[in-house]
Write an enzyme that holds these catalytic residues in place. Structure first.
Site, PDB file in Angstrom:
ATOM      1  N   GLU A 254      22.137  -5.736  43.830  1.00 64.34           N
ATOM      2  CA  GLU A 254      22.392  -7.040  43.212  1.00 64.34           C
ATOM      3  C   GLU A 254      22.013  -8.159  44.169  1.00 64.34           C
ATOM      4  OE1 GLU A 254      26.267  -5.817  40.481  1.00 64.34           O
ATOM      5  OE2 GLU A 254      26.521  -7.216  42.132  1.00 64.34           O
ATOM      6  N   LYS A 256      22.526 -11.136  46.457  1.00 68.89           N
ATOM      7  CA  LYS A 256      23.702 -11.581  47.197  1.00 68.89           C
ATOM      8  C   LYS A 256      23.663 -13.109  47.206  1.00 68.89           C
ATOM      9  CE  LYS A 256      26.221 -10.917  51.470  1.00 68.89           C
ATOM     10  NZ  LYS A 256      26.612 -12.317  51.601  1.00 68.89           N
ATOM     11  N   ARG A 261      32.904 -17.261  46.652  1.00 68.52           N
ATOM     12  CA  ARG A 261      33.430 -16.199  45.805  1.00 68.52           C
ATOM     13  C   ARG A 261      34.570 -16.742  44.947  1.00 68.52           C
ATOM     14  NH1 ARG A 261      34.272 -10.065  47.723  1.00 68.52           N
ATOM     15  NH2 ARG A 261      34.623  -9.148  45.678  1.00 68.52           N
ATOM     16  N   ARG A 276      38.170 -16.296  47.915  1.00 63.76           N
ATOM     17  CA  ARG A 276      38.123 -15.017  48.621  1.00 63.76           C
ATOM     18  C   ARG A 276      39.413 -14.790  49.404  1.00 63.76           C
ATOM     19  NH1 ARG A 276      37.794 -12.032  52.598  1.00 63.76           N
ATOM     20  NH2 ARG A 276      36.109 -11.603  54.047  1.00 63.76           N
ATOM     21  N   GLU A 306      30.401 -15.152  42.054  1.00 64.43           N
ATOM     22  CA  GLU A 306      30.060 -16.124  43.099  1.00 64.43           C
ATOM     23  C   GLU A 306      29.568 -17.399  42.415  1.00 64.43           C
ATOM     24  OE1 GLU A 306      30.342 -14.992  46.376  1.00 64.43           O
ATOM     25  OE2 GLU A 306      29.127 -16.390  47.533  1.00 64.43           O
ATOM     26  N   PHE A 347      29.785 -10.524  38.898  1.00 63.80           N
ATOM     27  CA  PHE A 347      29.339  -9.185  39.260  1.00 63.80           C
ATOM     28  C   PHE A 347      30.384  -8.099  38.991  1.00 63.80           C
ATOM     29  CE2 PHE A 347      30.184 -11.487  43.313  1.00 63.80           C
ATOM     30  CZ  PHE A 347      31.316 -10.819  43.728  1.00 63.80           C
ATOM     31  N   ARG A 424      37.107  -2.607  52.690  1.00 60.58           N
ATOM     32  CA  ARG A 424      35.703  -2.739  53.070  1.00 60.58           C
ATOM     33  C   ARG A 424      35.181  -1.331  53.305  1.00 60.58           C
ATOM     34  NH1 ARG A 424      33.157  -7.036  55.110  1.00 60.58           N
ATOM     35  NH2 ARG A 424      34.999  -8.086  55.917  1.00 60.58           N
ATOM     36  N   LYS A 430      26.144  -4.532  52.163  1.00 59.05           N
ATOM     37  CA  LYS A 430      25.355  -5.759  52.110  1.00 59.05           C
ATOM     38  C   LYS A 430      24.150  -5.654  53.034  1.00 59.05           C
ATOM     39  CE  LYS A 430      28.782  -7.880  55.155  1.00 59.05           C
ATOM     40  NZ  LYS A 430      29.955  -8.743  55.177  1.00 59.05           N
TER      41      LYS A 430
HETATM   42  P1  ATP Z   1      32.966 -10.437  53.897  1.00 56.62           P
HETATM   43  O1  ATP Z   1      33.231 -11.199  52.631  1.00 56.62           O
HETATM   44  O2  ATP Z   1      32.250  -9.147  53.668  1.00 56.62           O
HETATM   45  O3  ATP Z   1      34.149 -10.336  54.802  1.00 56.62           O
HETATM   46  P2  ATP Z   1      31.558 -12.707  54.703  1.00 56.62           P
HETATM   47  O4  ATP Z   1      32.618 -13.602  54.209  1.00 56.62           O
HETATM   48  O5  ATP Z   1      30.871 -13.054  55.976  1.00 56.62           O
HETATM   49  O6  ATP Z   1      32.009 -11.227  54.786  1.00 56.62           O
HETATM   50  P3  ATP Z   1      29.187 -11.867  53.613  1.00 56.62           P
HETATM   51  O7  ATP Z   1      29.046 -10.932  54.729  1.00 56.62           O
HETATM   52  O8  ATP Z   1      28.177 -12.924  53.566  1.00 56.62           O
HETATM   53  O9  ATP Z   1      30.544 -12.592  53.546  1.00 56.62           O
HETATM   54  O10 ATP Z   1      29.149 -10.985  52.259  1.00 56.62           O
HETATM   55  C1  ATP Z   1      30.135 -10.695  51.355  1.00 56.62           C
HETATM   56  C2  ATP Z   1      30.246 -11.766  50.279  1.00 56.62           C
HETATM   57  O11 ATP Z   1      29.060 -11.845  49.497  1.00 56.62           O
HETATM   58  C3  ATP Z   1      31.278 -11.488  49.204  1.00 56.62           C
HETATM   59  O12 ATP Z   1      32.567 -11.791  49.634  1.00 56.62           O
HETATM   60  C4  ATP Z   1      30.832 -12.391  48.071  1.00 56.62           C
HETATM   61  O13 ATP Z   1      31.397 -13.672  48.224  1.00 56.62           O
HETATM   62  C5  ATP Z   1      29.343 -12.530  48.285  1.00 56.62           C
HETATM   63  N1  ATP Z   1      28.508 -11.995  47.192  1.00 56.62           N
HETATM   64  C6  ATP Z   1      27.435 -12.627  46.691  1.00 56.62           C
HETATM   65  N2  ATP Z   1      26.849 -11.912  45.732  1.00 56.62           N
HETATM   66  C7  ATP Z   1      27.551 -10.772  45.579  1.00 56.62           C
HETATM   67  C8  ATP Z   1      27.430  -9.630  44.736  1.00 56.62           C
HETATM   68  N3  ATP Z   1      26.438  -9.519  43.853  1.00 56.62           N
HETATM   69  N4  ATP Z   1      28.363  -8.650  44.864  1.00 56.62           N
HETATM   70  C9  ATP Z   1      29.365  -8.765  45.774  1.00 56.62           C
HETATM   71  N5  ATP Z   1      29.530  -9.820  46.601  1.00 56.62           N
HETATM   72  C10 ATP Z   1      28.632 -10.820  46.520  1.00 56.62           C
END
Ligand code: ATP
Length: 591
Positions: A254, A256, A261, A276, A306, A347, A424, A430
């Protein structure tokens, strides 16, 4: 229940840094707490009155706290301010002030009424909710009332709590440990307690269920509309190859999205939105609430997605900072909503018409999402492919970057692919691009087409289709849609300016795979600056040169305000120059 018991436990907790000891003190406290106040005791121990998502916070201004201490102790305000400068801790100041009072006072402290947890909670709640005229005085009075029956030690914790600085250093996970031991007898119950917490992250409620019903109580905890669920998170791996292997050779990939979020709880009467971190952000996104209400065809649902700001005219995604401006802002949202609308990319679905969906595998959840949500301009499904072909996945990744995303999230499609709230794990992985380049120079691009404006730009052009020049082939190859950097006046004039250059079909010297609403003879040159150059499956500039099937695009392009009338279209930036710039950019990042 006497507040003294809590205060004595806090004192012991403060005296240790060991998590195990802290847990023991908490277990003892929980066991000594009557069922009917256990939720309040848990919240107070977290320094709160409710779980965060309720949005009612304690945070009395220090200035008012000082007034209350002064009134309760009979010590002048100035002196209290002086003590505050010395100690730097309002709790210690209150404790000292009350000790002083007791020494001075003839009346026996013991005879006064002892402070109860119920009373503390009640007054704190009134303080947190007080607003409007006279509220400052009311808050002071409520605190003075508590201090009048408090011991010095109790005063220390009352004050720290009421100003929002209890800070005992107890993590939620430690409280979960303590609950499992206090009500399960050992840590065996820990997993179940945590499961309940993940879908219903309200420690007071969980404590109450346990206290009232024992281990069975915890098994009764369900997902509830309006109570945020802890977000499922993604692991990461360094390459798409490794991700595919970990996923068993095939997975969903998907986009990103790089936004914010949002977990949307859509009900018949009202809709709530959570971040989040499970903060209640309902008031910041009235547009999202309206949009999801229109898109959802069921009765009740909890959706994960998102929110991304979008340029109304080009339809392109904008940098996330534009959404973050909304945070913490109560006023002026209407205006921001109009200027920077957001699109919600869904999503996942976690709850649907009374049913918990989290234990269903991902493909089933996605199918349910597609069945119950009708896509609109403002609510869409996360763009995705299901694939096991590494070349196809790489192409999709490039497309994601060009479209303004950070990368891809791979999702397991096996039977085991449940929604793991709060976890996690490798069910989601990702993959972000590992470079972020900046475009240092401006470039000069030729206007070859335009798109009809929407919203505020109705009646004029919303964006122009821009191209670079390829001298070898003598043609113009598209690199971006340009919609920002124009003044309102310039925008209004665009159709008139280009009238003479309008043609029915795409110009033969223009190579474009994008269908513009209007086509022009390539003539006008504009100076443009962008954030960076990316690979692009849609634009034709330098197609196949860097990567087969990909061209180049300018990300977040902006008109600098300079019309390059001094340049003929053949003098615009060439495709070759852009290839060079792209390569240098990548090299710079690798260094
Ligand atoms: P994390 O949320 O994993 O702790 P982070 O806040 O640094 O780390 P990222 O590492 O950038 O965030 O990646 C996770 C985030 O990506 C998710 O919390 C969500 O907000 C976002 N996201 C965007 N698109 C999607 C998708 N298709 N499925 C799941 N998450 C997505």
């Amino acid at each position: 229940m006497l507040y003294r018991i809590i205060a004595e436990t806090y004192l012991k907790i403060e005296g240790t840094t060991k998590r195990l000891e802290m847990t023991d003190y908490l277990v003892e406290l929980l066991r000594n707490t009557p069922k009917d106040v256990i939720d309040k005791v848990v919240y107070l121990t977290q320094g709160k009155l409710y779980p965060d998502y309720v949005g009612i916070e304690l945070g009395l201004a220090e200035k008012l706290a000082i007034k209350a201490i002064s009134q309760a102790s009979g010590i002048g305000e100035k002196k209290i301010v002086g003590m505050m400068q010395k100690h730097g801790d309002i709790g210690v100041v209150a404790e000292e002030a009350l000790k002083n009072k007791r020494q001075m006072s003839l009346f026996s402290f013991e005879s006064s009424q002892e402070l109860t947890v119920e009373k503390v909670y009640e007054n704190f709640e009134k303080i947190a909710r007080a607003e409007g005229a006279g509220s400052q005085d009311r808050k002071i009075k409520l605190l003075v009332e508590l201090l009048n029956s408090a011991t010095p030690l109790e005063a220390r914790y009352l004050l720290r709590t009421v100003v929002g600085k209890l800070r005992l250093g107890i993590a939620d996970m430690t409280i979960l440990d303590a609950l499992a031991i206090a009500f399960g007898g050992s840590k065996d119950l820990r997993d179940e307690v945590e499961r309940a917490y993940n879908i219903h992250p309200d420690l007071g409620y969980i404590a109450k269920m346990l206290a009232e019903k024992g281990p069975d109580g915890i098994r009764e905890v369900r997902i509830e509309l309006g109570i945020p669920i802890r977000a499922m998170l993604a692991e990461r791996l360094p390459s798409l190859e490794e991700i595919l292997e970990k996923m068993g050779g095939r997975a969903a990939f998907e986009y990103k999205y790089d936004g914010m979020r949002i977990q949307a709880h859509v009900g018949k009467e009202k809709t709530m939105l959570y971040s989040r971190r499970l903060e209640n952000i309902t008031s910041q996104f009235p547009d999202v609430i309206e949009a999801i209400g229109e898109a959802f065809r069921g009765e009740e649902g909890i959706f994960d997605g998102e929110a991304v700001p979008v340029d109304v005219n080009t339809g392109e995604m904008l940098p996330f900072q534009m959404v973050s401006h909304r945070r913490g802002r109560k006023y002026g949202i209407e205006k921001i909503m109009e200027e920077i609308p957001v699109v919600l990319f869904l999503f996942d679905v976690l709850y649907l018409n009374g049913e918990d969906m989290t234990s269903r595998p991902y493909p089933e959840r996605r199918a349910a999402l597609e069945k119950w949500i009708q896509q609109t301009d403002r609510v869409k499904f996360a763009h995705r492919i299901v694939s096991g072909d590494i070349e196809e996945i790489k192409k999709f990744f490039n497309r994601a970057i060009e479209d303004g995303c950070e990368g891809l999230v791979a999702k397991n499609i096996g039977e085991e692919s449940i929604y793991r709230a709060g976890a996690r794990e490798f069910l989601w992985i990702k993959y972000k691009r590992d470079y972020r380049a900046e475009m240092a120079d401006t470039i000069d691009l030729v206007v070859v087409g335009a798109f009809a404006g929407k919203g505020r730009r109705k009646g004029t052009y919303g964006a122009l289709l821009m191209a670079a020049y390829n001298p070898e082939k003598d043609r113009f190859e598209t690199v971006c849609k340009l919609g920002s950097g124009f003044t309102d006046e310039q925008l209004a004039n665009l159709p008139r300016m280009f009238e003479e250059l309008r043609i029915e079909k795409k110009h033969p010297r223009v190579w474009s795979e994008i269908e513009a609403d209007y086509w022009f003879v390539p003539k006008v040159v504009l100076e443009v600056i962008g954030a960076e150059i990316t690979l692009s499956p849609t634009h034709t500039c330098a197609r196949d040169i860097i990567e087969k099937g990909s061209g180049l695009a300018i990300r977040f392009p902006r008109f600098t305000g300079r019309w390059r009338d001094d340049k003929a279209p053949e003098e615009a930036t060439t495709v070759k120059e852009l290839v060079e710039m792209y390569r240098n950019q990548v090299k710079k990042v690798e260094k």
